[in-house]
Design an enzyme around this catalytic site. Structure first.
Site: not given
Ligand SMILES: NC(=O)CC[C@H](N)C(=O)O
Length: 354
Positions: A38, A52, A118-119, A191, A311
Protein backbone atom coordinates in the site's frame (compact mmCIF):
# COMPACT_ATOMS: atom_id res chain seq x y z
CA UNK A 1 -9.22 -1.59 -9.48
CA UNK A 2 -7.11 1.30 -10.65
CA UNK A 3 -5.21 0.83 -13.91
CA UNK A 4 -3.08 3.90 -13.99
CA UNK A 5 -1.36 5.83 -11.27
CA UNK A 6 -3.04 9.20 -10.78
CA UNK A 7 -1.06 12.20 -9.66
CA UNK A 8 -0.75 11.75 -5.93
CA UNK A 9 -0.17 14.27 -3.17
CA UNK A 10 3.09 12.47 -2.52
CA UNK A 11 4.18 11.78 -6.08
CA UNK A 12 2.90 15.07 -7.48
CA UNK A 13 5.31 17.07 -5.38
CA UNK A 14 7.62 16.31 -8.32
CA UNK A 15 10.82 17.23 -6.56
CA UNK A 16 13.99 15.83 -8.11
CA UNK A 17 14.64 12.23 -7.11
CA UNK A 18 15.89 12.17 -3.55
CA UNK A 19 18.89 10.17 -4.68
CA UNK A 20 19.93 12.98 -7.00
CA UNK A 21 19.52 15.73 -4.46
CA UNK A 22 22.80 17.32 -3.38
CA UNK A 23 24.36 15.52 -0.46
CA UNK A 24 24.54 17.47 2.75
CA UNK A 25 27.80 17.14 4.55
CA UNK A 26 28.18 14.18 6.84
CA UNK A 27 24.94 12.64 5.68
CA UNK A 28 24.58 8.89 6.02
CA UNK A 29 23.72 6.71 3.04
CA UNK A 30 20.48 4.76 3.06
CA UNK A 31 19.20 2.42 0.35
CA UNK A 32 15.43 1.99 0.01
CA UNK A 33 14.49 -1.43 -1.37
CA UNK A 34 10.91 -1.29 -2.64
CA UNK A 35 8.76 -4.41 -2.78
CA UNK A 36 5.25 -2.99 -3.28
CA UNK A 37 2.29 -2.88 -0.90
CA UNK A 38 0.00 0.00 0.00
CA UNK A 39 2.91 2.37 0.57
CA UNK A 40 3.23 2.11 -3.22
CA UNK A 41 -0.53 1.98 -3.70
CA UNK A 42 -2.90 4.30 -5.53
CA UNK A 43 -6.65 4.84 -5.30
CA UNK A 44 -9.11 6.50 -7.62
CA UNK A 45 -9.82 9.39 -5.24
CA UNK A 46 -8.67 10.90 -1.97
CA UNK A 47 -11.68 9.27 -0.28
CA UNK A 48 -10.35 5.80 -1.13
CA UNK A 49 -8.46 4.90 2.05
CA UNK A 50 -9.29 1.18 1.86
CA UNK A 51 -10.33 0.59 -1.77
CA UNK A 52 -7.29 0.97 -4.01
CA UNK A 53 -4.60 -0.99 -5.82
CA UNK A 54 -1.43 -1.89 -3.93
CA UNK A 55 2.00 -1.97 -5.58
CA UNK A 56 1.55 0.68 -8.29
CA UNK A 57 3.96 3.56 -7.63
CA UNK A 58 7.62 2.92 -8.56
CA UNK A 59 10.29 3.64 -5.96
CA UNK A 60 11.80 6.61 -7.84
CA UNK A 61 8.42 8.34 -7.85
CA UNK A 62 7.89 7.50 -4.19
CA UNK A 63 11.24 9.05 -3.21
CA UNK A 64 10.85 12.02 -5.54
CA UNK A 65 7.59 12.88 -3.79
CA UNK A 66 9.35 13.23 -0.46
CA UNK A 67 11.88 16.09 -0.59
CA UNK A 68 12.07 15.88 3.25
CA UNK A 69 14.19 12.76 2.81
CA UNK A 70 17.13 14.82 1.61
CA UNK A 71 17.34 16.44 5.04
CA UNK A 72 17.51 13.05 6.73
CA UNK A 73 19.99 11.06 4.64
CA UNK A 74 21.48 10.52 1.21
CA UNK A 75 18.88 8.15 -0.21
CA UNK A 76 18.73 5.97 -3.29
CA UNK A 77 16.07 3.48 -4.27
CA UNK A 78 15.94 0.05 -5.87
CA UNK A 79 12.80 -1.70 -7.08
CA UNK A 80 13.16 -5.33 -5.94
CA UNK A 81 9.55 -6.41 -6.52
CA UNK A 82 6.25 -4.65 -7.11
CA UNK A 83 3.76 -6.97 -5.37
CA UNK A 84 1.16 -7.10 -2.64
CA UNK A 85 2.72 -8.80 0.35
CA UNK A 86 0.12 -11.57 0.70
CA UNK A 87 1.70 -12.93 -2.49
CA UNK A 88 5.22 -13.10 -1.02
CA UNK A 89 6.82 -16.53 -1.49
CA UNK A 90 9.86 -18.18 0.07
CA UNK A 91 11.73 -17.25 -3.11
CA UNK A 92 10.81 -13.59 -2.63
CA UNK A 93 12.16 -13.79 0.94
CA UNK A 94 15.44 -15.33 -0.22
CA UNK A 95 15.96 -12.81 -3.03
CA UNK A 96 15.21 -9.86 -0.74
CA UNK A 97 17.35 -11.10 2.17
CA UNK A 98 20.29 -11.80 -0.14
CA UNK A 99 20.05 -8.29 -1.58
CA UNK A 100 19.93 -6.74 1.91
CA UNK A 101 22.90 -8.88 2.96
CA UNK A 102 24.92 -7.75 -0.08
CA UNK A 103 24.09 -4.08 0.54
CA UNK A 104 25.01 -4.04 4.23
CA UNK A 105 28.46 -5.37 3.29
CA UNK A 106 29.09 -2.23 1.21
CA UNK A 107 31.05 0.49 3.03
CA UNK A 108 28.99 3.18 1.27
CA UNK A 109 25.72 1.88 2.78
CA UNK A 110 24.91 2.86 6.39
CA UNK A 111 21.39 1.48 6.58
CA UNK A 112 18.69 -0.22 4.53
CA UNK A 113 14.95 0.44 4.38
CA UNK A 114 12.52 -2.05 2.87
CA UNK A 115 9.10 -0.75 1.78
CA UNK A 116 6.61 -3.61 1.99
CA UNK A 117 2.92 -4.44 2.02
CA UNK A 118 1.70 -4.67 5.58
CA UNK A 119 -0.03 -8.07 5.42
CA UNK A 120 3.16 -10.14 5.69
CA UNK A 121 5.53 -7.31 6.62
CA UNK A 122 6.15 -8.76 10.09
CA UNK A 123 7.10 -12.15 8.59
CA UNK A 124 9.65 -10.61 6.22
CA UNK A 125 11.08 -8.40 8.97
CA UNK A 126 11.52 -11.43 11.25
CA UNK A 127 13.10 -13.46 8.44
CA UNK A 128 15.63 -10.66 7.80
CA UNK A 129 16.39 -10.39 11.52
CA UNK A 130 17.14 -14.13 11.60
CA UNK A 131 19.31 -14.30 8.50
CA UNK A 132 21.16 -11.05 7.74
CA UNK A 133 24.45 -10.62 9.61
CA UNK A 134 25.02 -6.95 10.27
CA UNK A 135 25.02 -4.27 12.93
CA UNK A 136 23.71 -1.72 10.45
CA UNK A 137 20.08 -0.67 10.86
CA UNK A 138 17.54 -2.51 8.71
CA UNK A 139 14.09 -0.96 8.79
CA UNK A 140 10.93 -2.44 7.25
CA UNK A 141 8.06 -0.05 6.61
CA UNK A 142 4.64 0.07 5.01
CA UNK A 143 1.47 2.07 5.20
CA UNK A 144 -2.18 1.44 5.85
CA UNK A 145 -3.44 4.03 3.37
CA UNK A 146 -2.24 4.68 -0.19
CA UNK A 147 -0.44 7.96 -0.91
CA UNK A 148 -3.52 9.16 -2.82
CA UNK A 149 -5.75 9.05 0.29
CA UNK A 150 -6.57 11.79 2.78
CA UNK A 151 -4.29 11.50 5.81
CA UNK A 152 -2.07 9.00 4.05
CA UNK A 153 0.40 7.53 6.54
CA UNK A 154 3.10 6.32 4.14
CA UNK A 155 5.04 9.58 3.79
CA UNK A 156 5.76 10.00 7.50
CA UNK A 157 6.30 6.27 8.00
CA UNK A 158 8.93 6.32 5.22
CA UNK A 159 10.68 9.46 6.46
CA UNK A 160 10.78 7.86 9.92
CA UNK A 161 12.16 4.63 8.45
CA UNK A 162 14.96 6.44 6.62
CA UNK A 163 15.68 8.50 9.71
CA UNK A 164 16.05 5.36 11.86
CA UNK A 165 18.09 3.59 9.15
CA UNK A 166 20.46 6.58 9.07
CA UNK A 167 20.91 6.64 12.85
CA UNK A 168 24.03 5.50 14.68
CA UNK A 169 21.88 4.80 17.73
CA UNK A 170 19.87 2.21 15.76
CA UNK A 171 22.98 0.11 15.11
CA UNK A 172 22.98 -3.31 16.75
CA UNK A 173 19.26 -3.22 17.53
CA UNK A 174 18.42 -5.68 14.77
CA UNK A 175 15.65 -5.33 12.23
CA UNK A 176 12.95 -2.87 13.21
CA UNK A 177 9.59 -1.72 11.85
CA UNK A 178 8.58 1.96 11.86
CA UNK A 179 4.83 2.43 11.64
CA UNK A 180 2.64 5.01 13.37
CA UNK A 181 5.68 6.81 14.92
CA UNK A 182 6.71 3.66 16.81
CA UNK A 183 9.89 1.63 16.49
CA UNK A 184 9.06 -2.05 16.88
CA UNK A 185 11.38 -5.02 16.94
CA UNK A 186 10.84 -7.40 14.00
CA UNK A 187 10.48 -10.47 16.20
CA UNK A 188 7.67 -9.20 18.39
CA UNK A 189 5.65 -7.00 16.06
CA UNK A 190 2.57 -8.21 14.21
CA UNK A 191 -0.19 -6.72 12.12
CA UNK A 192 -2.90 -7.00 14.75
CA UNK A 193 -5.40 -4.48 13.41
CA UNK A 194 -6.58 -3.95 9.86
CA UNK A 195 -7.97 -0.73 8.39
CA UNK A 196 -6.51 1.43 11.20
CA UNK A 197 -3.11 3.15 11.07
CA UNK A 198 -2.34 1.68 14.51
CA UNK A 199 -2.09 -1.73 12.80
CA UNK A 200 1.28 -2.85 14.15
CA UNK A 201 1.41 -3.96 17.75
CA UNK A 202 3.63 -6.05 19.98
CA UNK A 203 2.46 -7.69 23.18
CA UNK A 204 5.82 -6.74 24.73
CA UNK A 205 5.62 -3.10 23.58
CA UNK A 206 7.58 -1.02 21.08
CA UNK A 207 11.33 -0.41 21.47
CA UNK A 208 10.75 3.31 21.19
CA UNK A 209 9.42 6.12 19.08
CA UNK A 210 10.71 8.28 16.25
CA UNK A 211 9.55 11.89 16.42
CA UNK A 212 10.67 14.70 14.10
CA UNK A 213 13.67 12.70 12.96
CA UNK A 214 14.93 11.78 16.41
CA UNK A 215 14.79 8.33 17.97
CA UNK A 216 13.66 7.82 21.55
CA UNK A 217 14.60 4.31 22.74
CA UNK A 218 13.09 2.68 25.81
CA UNK A 219 14.18 -0.95 25.58
CA UNK A 220 16.24 -3.35 23.46
CA UNK A 221 15.50 -6.85 22.12
CA UNK A 222 16.91 -9.77 24.11
CA UNK A 223 16.34 -12.60 21.63
CA UNK A 224 19.10 -13.56 19.18
CA UNK A 225 19.09 -11.65 15.89
CA UNK A 226 21.36 -10.48 13.05
CA UNK A 227 24.99 -10.68 14.30
CA UNK A 228 24.11 -13.26 16.97
CA UNK A 229 22.11 -15.48 14.63
CA UNK A 230 23.36 -18.95 13.67
CA UNK A 231 21.50 -18.62 10.36
CA UNK A 232 23.04 -16.75 7.45
CA UNK A 233 21.22 -15.92 4.25
CA UNK A 234 24.50 -16.06 2.30
CA UNK A 235 24.55 -19.85 2.67
CA UNK A 236 20.80 -20.56 2.32
CA UNK A 237 19.50 -21.46 -1.14
CA UNK A 238 16.05 -22.85 -0.33
CA UNK A 239 13.69 -23.33 2.61
CA UNK A 240 12.24 -26.70 3.64
CA UNK A 241 8.45 -26.97 3.39
CA UNK A 242 6.80 -26.00 6.69
CA UNK A 243 3.03 -25.61 6.72
CA UNK A 244 0.49 -24.22 9.18
CA UNK A 245 -2.67 -26.06 10.24
CA UNK A 246 -5.32 -23.91 11.92
CA UNK A 247 -7.47 -25.40 14.67
CA UNK A 248 -11.10 -24.82 15.62
CA UNK A 249 -14.08 -26.76 16.97
CA UNK A 250 -14.83 -29.93 14.96
CA UNK A 251 -11.49 -29.67 13.14
CA UNK A 252 -10.78 -32.68 10.89
CA UNK A 253 -7.35 -34.28 10.30
CA UNK A 254 -7.59 -33.65 6.56
CA UNK A 255 -5.17 -30.72 6.38
CA UNK A 256 -2.52 -32.50 8.48
CA UNK A 257 -2.67 -35.60 6.31
CA UNK A 258 -2.61 -33.52 3.14
CA UNK A 259 0.50 -31.60 4.20
CA UNK A 260 2.26 -34.80 5.25
CA UNK A 261 1.29 -36.23 1.87
CA UNK A 262 2.81 -33.30 0.00
CA UNK A 263 6.11 -33.70 1.84
CA UNK A 264 5.99 -31.09 4.63
CA UNK A 265 9.04 -31.34 6.87
CA UNK A 266 7.24 -29.66 9.76
CA UNK A 267 3.67 -28.79 10.64
CA UNK A 268 2.93 -25.76 12.78
CA UNK A 269 -0.31 -26.36 14.63
CA UNK A 270 -2.13 -23.08 15.33
CA UNK A 271 -3.94 -24.40 18.38
CA UNK A 272 -6.75 -23.06 20.48
CA UNK A 273 -6.04 -21.46 23.89
CA UNK A 274 -2.61 -22.42 25.23
CA UNK A 275 -1.88 -24.24 21.98
CA UNK A 276 -4.28 -27.04 22.83
CA UNK A 277 -4.90 -29.84 20.32
CA UNK A 278 -8.28 -31.55 19.81
CA UNK A 279 -8.34 -35.23 20.81
CA UNK A 280 -9.60 -36.11 17.35
CA UNK A 281 -6.44 -34.82 15.59
CA UNK A 282 -3.76 -35.82 18.13
CA UNK A 283 -3.31 -39.19 16.34
CA UNK A 284 -2.77 -37.43 12.99
CA UNK A 285 0.01 -35.31 14.49
CA UNK A 286 1.54 -38.35 16.23
CA UNK A 287 1.54 -40.21 12.92
CA UNK A 288 3.14 -37.23 11.21
CA UNK A 289 5.88 -37.21 13.85
CA UNK A 290 6.45 -40.97 13.47
CA UNK A 291 7.11 -40.31 9.77
CA UNK A 292 9.82 -37.78 10.68
CA UNK A 293 7.69 -34.63 10.33
CA UNK A 294 8.33 -32.09 13.10
CA UNK A 295 5.26 -30.94 15.03
CA UNK A 296 5.40 -27.37 16.32
CA UNK A 297 2.68 -26.41 18.77
CA UNK A 298 1.71 -22.72 18.54
CA UNK A 299 -1.49 -20.87 19.39
CA UNK A 300 -4.07 -19.01 17.34
CA UNK A 301 -4.53 -16.76 20.40
CA UNK A 302 -2.51 -13.64 19.60
CA UNK A 303 -1.05 -12.90 23.04
CA UNK A 304 0.58 -14.96 25.78
CA UNK A 305 2.75 -17.96 24.95
CA UNK A 306 2.73 -21.74 24.74
CA UNK A 307 4.33 -23.68 27.58
CA UNK A 308 6.07 -27.00 27.04
CA UNK A 309 4.13 -30.01 28.40
CA UNK A 310 1.12 -27.89 29.31
CA UNK A 311 -2.02 -29.00 27.39
CA UNK A 312 -0.07 -31.77 25.60
CA UNK A 313 2.85 -34.04 26.68
CA UNK A 314 5.45 -32.57 24.33
CA UNK A 315 8.34 -34.56 25.84
CA UNK A 316 6.45 -37.83 25.33
CA UNK A 317 5.34 -36.99 21.79
CA UNK A 318 8.67 -35.42 20.74
CA UNK A 319 6.93 -32.18 19.80
CA UNK A 320 8.24 -28.61 19.91
CA UNK A 321 6.47 -25.53 21.26
CA UNK A 322 6.59 -22.20 19.44
CA UNK A 323 7.07 -20.04 22.58
CA UNK A 324 5.30 -16.74 21.86
CA UNK A 325 5.74 -16.80 18.08
CA UNK A 326 2.67 -16.53 15.91
CA UNK A 327 2.13 -19.57 13.66
CA UNK A 328 3.33 -17.72 10.55
CA UNK A 329 6.54 -16.64 12.26
CA UNK A 330 7.00 -20.13 13.72
CA UNK A 331 6.86 -21.40 10.13
CA UNK A 332 9.88 -19.28 9.21
CA UNK A 333 11.94 -20.16 12.29
CA UNK A 334 11.14 -23.87 11.87
CA UNK A 335 12.20 -23.75 8.21
CA UNK A 336 15.50 -22.10 9.14
CA UNK A 337 16.04 -24.55 12.02
CA UNK A 338 15.49 -27.45 9.61
CA UNK A 339 18.34 -26.17 7.41
CA UNK A 340 20.61 -27.05 10.37
CA UNK A 341 19.07 -29.95 12.28
CA UNK A 342 16.28 -32.51 12.42
CA UNK A 343 16.56 -33.02 16.18
CA UNK A 344 13.45 -31.71 17.97
CA UNK A 345 15.50 -30.86 21.09
CA UNK A 346 17.72 -28.62 19.00
CA UNK A 347 14.70 -27.12 17.28
CA UNK A 348 13.17 -26.42 20.72
CA UNK A 349 16.42 -24.74 21.81
CA UNK A 350 16.18 -22.54 18.72
CA UNK A 351 12.57 -21.63 19.54
CA UNK A 352 13.59 -20.52 23.05
CA UNK A 353 16.53 -18.45 21.81
CA UNK A 354 15.09 -16.60 18.78
N1 LIG B 1 -1.68 -1.99 3.89
C1 LIG B 1 -1.14 -2.82 3.02
O1 LIG B 1 0.02 -2.70 2.66
C2 LIG B 1 -1.99 -3.96 2.54
C3 LIG B 1 -1.92 -4.11 1.03
C4 LIG B 1 -1.62 -5.50 0.57
N2 LIG B 1 -2.61 -6.46 1.01
C5 LIG B 1 -0.22 -5.90 0.99
O2 LIG B 1 0.01 -6.44 2.03
O3 LIG B 1 0.68 -5.62 0.22
Amino acid sequence: MVDSVPATPVAAAAAPAAASQPAQQGQRNVVVLATGGTIAGAGASAMNSATYSAAKVPVDKLLAGLPELSKVAQVRGEQVFQIASESFTNDNLLVLAKRVSALVKQPDVDGVVITHGTDTLAETAYFLSLTVHTNKPIVVVGSMRPGTALSADGALNLVNAVSVAASKDAEGKGVVVTMNDEIQTARDVNKDVNIKTSAFQSQWGPLGMVVEGKNYWFRAPVKRHTMQSEFNIDSITSLPAVEVVYSYGNVPRTAIDAFVGTGAKAIVHAGTGNGSVADRIVPALQEARSKGVQVIRSARVPYGFVLRNAEQPDDKYDWVVAHDLRPEKARLLAALALTKTNDPKEIQRIFWEY
